[in-house]
Design a protein around this motif. Structure first.
Motif, PDB file in Angstrom:
ATOM      1  N   LEU A  17      -4.208  -3.641  -4.905  1.00 28.34           N
ATOM      2  CA  LEU A  17      -3.702  -4.513  -5.962  1.00 28.34           C
ATOM      3  C   LEU A  17      -2.190  -4.357  -6.115  1.00 28.34           C
ATOM      4  CD1 LEU A  17      -4.341  -6.483  -8.282  1.00 28.34           C
ATOM      5  CD2 LEU A  17      -4.580  -4.486  -9.750  1.00 28.34           C
ATOM      6  N   LEU A  18      -1.715  -3.135  -6.042  1.00 24.76           N
ATOM      7  CA  LEU A  18      -0.275  -2.877  -6.119  1.00 24.76           C
ATOM      8  C   LEU A  18       0.465  -3.540  -4.958  1.00 24.76           C
ATOM      9  CD1 LEU A  18       1.973  -1.291  -7.615  1.00 24.76           C
ATOM     10  CD2 LEU A  18       1.586   0.514  -5.956  1.00 24.76           C
ATOM     11  N   ALA A  19      -0.105  -3.472  -3.757  1.00 24.79           N
ATOM     12  CA  ALA A  19       0.515  -4.128  -2.596  1.00 24.79           C
ATOM     13  C   ALA A  19       0.555  -5.638  -2.794  1.00 24.79           C
ATOM     14  CB  ALA A  19      -0.249  -3.776  -1.326  1.00 24.79           C
ATOM     15  N   PHE A  20      -0.517  -6.219  -3.331  1.00 27.96           N
ATOM     16  CA  PHE A  20      -0.537  -7.664  -3.572  1.00 27.96           C
ATOM     17  C   PHE A  20       0.484  -8.065  -4.631  1.00 27.96           C
ATOM     18  CE2 PHE A  20      -2.255 -11.468  -5.669  1.00 27.96           C
ATOM     19  CZ  PHE A  20      -2.199 -12.341  -4.591  1.00 27.96           C
ATOM     20  N   VAL A  21       0.591  -7.301  -5.695  1.00 24.96           N
ATOM     21  CA  VAL A  21       1.588  -7.590  -6.733  1.00 24.96           C
ATOM     22  C   VAL A  21       2.997  -7.470  -6.168  1.00 24.96           C
ATOM     23  CG1 VAL A  21       2.555  -6.725  -8.907  1.00 24.96           C
ATOM     24  CG2 VAL A  21       0.096  -6.992  -8.664  1.00 24.96           C
ATOM     25  N   ALA A  22       3.233  -6.474  -5.314  1.00 24.94           N
ATOM     26  CA  ALA A  22       4.557  -6.309  -4.694  1.00 24.94           C
ATOM     27  C   ALA A  22       4.899  -7.514  -3.820  1.00 24.94           C
ATOM     28  CB  ALA A  22       4.588  -5.025  -3.871  1.00 24.94           C
ATOM     29  N   VAL A  23       3.924  -8.008  -3.062  1.00 30.40           N
ATOM     30  CA  VAL A  23       4.156  -9.181  -2.214  1.00 30.40           C
ATOM     31  C   VAL A  23       4.430 -10.411  -3.086  1.00 30.40           C
ATOM     32  CG1 VAL A  23       3.027 -10.767  -0.602  1.00 30.40           C
ATOM     33  CG2 VAL A  23       2.872  -8.309  -0.243  1.00 30.40           C
ATOM     34  N   CYS A  24       3.695 -10.565  -4.171  1.00 30.10           N
ATOM     35  CA  CYS A  24       3.917 -11.708  -5.072  1.00 30.10           C
ATOM     36  C   CYS A  24       5.311 -11.656  -5.693  1.00 30.10           C
ATOM     37  CB  CYS A  24       2.856 -11.735  -6.165  1.00 30.10           C
ATOM     38  SG  CYS A  24       1.222 -12.179  -5.591  1.00 30.10           S
ATOM     39  N   ILE A  44      -1.248 -11.195   3.512  1.00 30.45           N
ATOM     40  CA  ILE A  44      -2.126 -10.517   4.469  1.00 30.45           C
ATOM     41  C   ILE A  44      -1.409  -9.330   5.105  1.00 30.45           C
ATOM     42  CG2 ILE A  44      -3.301 -10.766   6.694  1.00 30.45           C
ATOM     43  CD1 ILE A  44      -4.045 -13.617   5.785  1.00 30.45           C
ATOM     44  N   ILE A  45      -0.171  -9.551   5.541  1.00 30.19           N
ATOM     45  CA  ILE A  45       0.593  -8.461   6.149  1.00 30.19           C
ATOM     46  C   ILE A  45       0.835  -7.342   5.143  1.00 30.19           C
ATOM     47  CG2 ILE A  45       2.848  -7.830   7.112  1.00 30.19           C
ATOM     48  CD1 ILE A  45       2.924 -10.596   8.414  1.00 30.19           C
ATOM     49  N   GLY A  46       1.250  -7.698   3.926  1.00 26.00           N
ATOM     50  CA  GLY A  46       1.546  -6.697   2.908  1.00 26.00           C
ATOM     51  C   GLY A  46       0.330  -5.880   2.507  1.00 26.00           C
ATOM     52  N   ILE A  47      -0.791  -6.548   2.313  1.00 24.83           N
ATOM     53  CA  ILE A  47      -2.002  -5.833   1.918  1.00 24.83           C
ATOM     54  C   ILE A  47      -2.495  -4.944   3.055  1.00 24.83           C
ATOM     55  CG2 ILE A  47      -4.442  -6.155   1.342  1.00 24.83           C
ATOM     56  CD1 ILE A  47      -3.542  -8.556  -0.351  1.00 24.83           C
ATOM     57  N   LEU A  58      -3.463   9.402   2.001  1.00 24.50           N
ATOM     58  CA  LEU A  58      -4.593  10.130   1.423  1.00 24.50           C
ATOM     59  C   LEU A  58      -4.788  11.482   2.098  1.00 24.50           C
ATOM     60  CD1 LEU A  58      -7.247   7.337   0.872  1.00 24.50           C
ATOM     61  CD2 LEU A  58      -6.006   8.623  -0.864  1.00 24.50           C
ATOM     62  N   GLY A  59      -4.280  11.641   3.299  1.00 24.29           N
ATOM     63  CA  GLY A  59      -4.385  12.911   4.006  1.00 24.29           C
ATOM     64  C   GLY A  59      -3.488  13.994   3.448  1.00 24.29           C
ATOM     65  N   PHE A  60      -2.519  13.616   2.638  1.00 25.44           N
ATOM     66  CA  PHE A  60      -1.605  14.585   2.036  1.00 25.44           C
ATOM     67  C   PHE A  60      -2.051  14.855   0.607  1.00 25.44           C
ATOM     68  CE2 PHE A  60       0.940  12.320   5.200  1.00 25.44           C
ATOM     69  CZ  PHE A  60       1.371  13.392   5.968  1.00 25.44           C
ATOM     70  N   ALA A  61      -2.536  16.063   0.368  1.00 32.52           N
ATOM     71  CA  ALA A  61      -3.091  16.392  -0.952  1.00 32.52           C
ATOM     72  C   ALA A  61      -2.001  16.608  -2.005  1.00 32.52           C
ATOM     73  CB  ALA A  61      -3.955  17.638  -0.850  1.00 32.52           C
ATOM     74  N   ASP A  62      -0.784  16.931  -1.570  1.00 30.90           N
ATOM     75  CA  ASP A  62       0.250  17.279  -2.540  1.00 30.90           C
ATOM     76  C   ASP A  62       1.095  16.086  -2.997  1.00 30.90           C
ATOM     77  OD1 ASP A  62       1.279  16.999  -0.034  1.00 30.90           O
ATOM     78  OD2 ASP A  62       2.718  18.647  -0.205  1.00 30.90           O
ATOM     79  N   ILE A  63       0.739  14.872  -2.605  1.00 26.62           N
ATOM     80  CA  ILE A  63       1.474  13.679  -3.048  1.00 26.62           C
ATOM     81  C   ILE A  63       0.827  13.157  -4.332  1.00 26.62           C
ATOM     82  CG2 ILE A  63       2.043  11.287  -2.507  1.00 26.62           C
ATOM     83  CD1 ILE A  63       2.344  12.028   0.346  1.00 26.62           C
ATOM     84  N   ALA A  64       1.640  12.954  -5.349  1.00 30.18           N
ATOM     85  CA  ALA A  64       1.134  12.448  -6.628  1.00 30.18           C
ATOM     86  C   ALA A  64       0.716  10.985  -6.493  1.00 30.18           C
ATOM     87  CB  ALA A  64       2.212  12.583  -7.705  1.00 30.18           C
ATOM     88  N   GLU A  65      -0.177  10.564  -7.384  1.00 27.30           N
ATOM     89  CA  GLU A  65      -0.657   9.177  -7.370  1.00 27.30           C
ATOM     90  C   GLU A  65       0.493   8.183  -7.538  1.00 27.30           C
ATOM     91  OE1 GLU A  65      -3.858   7.993  -7.011  1.00 27.30           O
ATOM     92  OE2 GLU A  65      -4.416  10.042  -6.484  1.00 27.30           O
ATOM     93  N   GLU A  66       1.435   8.508  -8.419  1.00 26.88           N
ATOM     94  CA  GLU A  66       2.554   7.607  -8.675  1.00 26.88           C
ATOM     95  C   GLU A  66       3.444   7.477  -7.442  1.00 26.88           C
ATOM     96  OE1 GLU A  66       1.885  10.288 -10.593  1.00 26.88           O
ATOM     97  OE2 GLU A  66       1.002   9.328 -12.354  1.00 26.88           O
ATOM     98  N   THR A  67       3.669   8.580  -6.769  1.00 22.95           N
ATOM     99  CA  THR A  67       4.488   8.550  -5.555  1.00 22.95           C
ATOM    100  C   THR A  67       3.791   7.753  -4.463  1.00 22.95           C
ATOM    101  OG1 THR A  67       5.335  10.729  -6.127  1.00 22.95           O
ATOM    102  CG2 THR A  67       5.679   9.987  -3.871  1.00 22.95           C
ATOM    103  N   ARG A  68       2.494   7.974  -4.310  1.00 22.12           N
ATOM    104  CA  ARG A  68       1.731   7.224  -3.317  1.00 22.12           C
ATOM    105  C   ARG A  68       1.767   5.731  -3.624  1.00 22.12           C
ATOM    106  NH1 ARG A  68      -4.028   8.552  -3.555  1.00 22.12           N
ATOM    107  NH2 ARG A  68      -4.452   6.431  -4.141  1.00 22.12           N
ATOM    108  N   GLY A  69       1.637   5.372  -4.890  1.00 27.69           N
ATOM    109  CA  GLY A  69       1.704   3.966  -5.277  1.00 27.69           C
ATOM    110  C   GLY A  69       3.055   3.349  -4.985  1.00 27.69           C
ATOM    111  N   ALA A  70       4.115   4.107  -5.221  1.00 28.21           N
ATOM    112  CA  ALA A  70       5.460   3.593  -4.936  1.00 28.21           C
ATOM    113  C   ALA A  70       5.666   3.384  -3.439  1.00 28.21           C
ATOM    114  CB  ALA A  70       6.511   4.560  -5.475  1.00 28.21           C
ATOM    115  N   VAL A  74       6.428  -0.272  -1.648  1.00 26.18           N
ATOM    116  CA  VAL A  74       7.627  -0.498  -0.833  1.00 26.18           C
ATOM    117  C   VAL A  74       7.241  -0.898   0.585  1.00 26.18           C
ATOM    118  CG1 VAL A  74       9.612   0.654   0.210  1.00 26.18           C
ATOM    119  CG2 VAL A  74       9.136   0.947  -2.209  1.00 26.18           C
ATOM    120  N   SER A  75       6.241  -0.257   1.134  1.00 26.06           N
ATOM    121  CA  SER A  75       5.832  -0.614   2.494  1.00 26.06           C
ATOM    122  C   SER A  75       5.268  -2.032   2.537  1.00 26.06           C
ATOM    123  CB  SER A  75       4.807   0.383   3.034  1.00 26.06           C
ATOM    124  OG  SER A  75       3.605   0.314   2.312  1.00 26.06           O
ATOM    125  N   ALA A  76       4.590  -2.456   1.487  1.00 24.48           N
ATOM    126  CA  ALA A  76       4.066  -3.827   1.447  1.00 24.48           C
ATOM    127  C   ALA A  76       5.196  -4.844   1.362  1.00 24.48           C
ATOM    128  CB  ALA A  76       3.124  -3.989   0.253  1.00 24.48           C
TER     129      ALA A  76
END
Length: 108
Positions: A17-24, A44-47, A58-70, A74-76
């Protein structure tokens, strides 16, 4: 069962959902508006890139949810631009490979 659905929604639903909002938002900020199919291509590309980035992070346990979302957002946003640049470079290479190779090598 309910706990599994909540975990699945947090793991995949929110980042997608965050990727879709970023693309929009990226589409809204463009100076020249594209077509409907351009928006669909960007979504489609962004999502897709956002989902793969989320899967990787998800393989990195020490990344916070907020950082992962950011990072997913950005990648989207950047994904469509990178794909379009790659397509232009490949089209240029197809038209005249020598000119592009000389440009990359720094020759005139």
């Amino acid at each position: 069962m309910k706990h599994d659905l909540e975990r699945l929604a947090l793991t995949w639903g929110l980042p997608v959902l965050l990727a879709f909002v970023a693309v929009c938002l990226r589409y809204l900020m463009l100076a020249e508006k594209g077509s409907f199919w351009g928006f669909v291509r960007g979504a489609i590309i962004g999502i897709t890139v956002g989902a793969f980035t989320n899967l990787y992070l998800l393989g990195f346990a020490d990344i916070a949810e907020e950082t992962r979302g950011a990072i997913v957002g950005v990648s989207a946003i950047v994904a469509e631009d990178l794909v379009l640049i790659l397509l232009r470079v490949l089209r240029k290479f197809k038209d005249n490979p020598d000119e592009l190779l000389n440009f990359i090598r720094g020759r005139k």
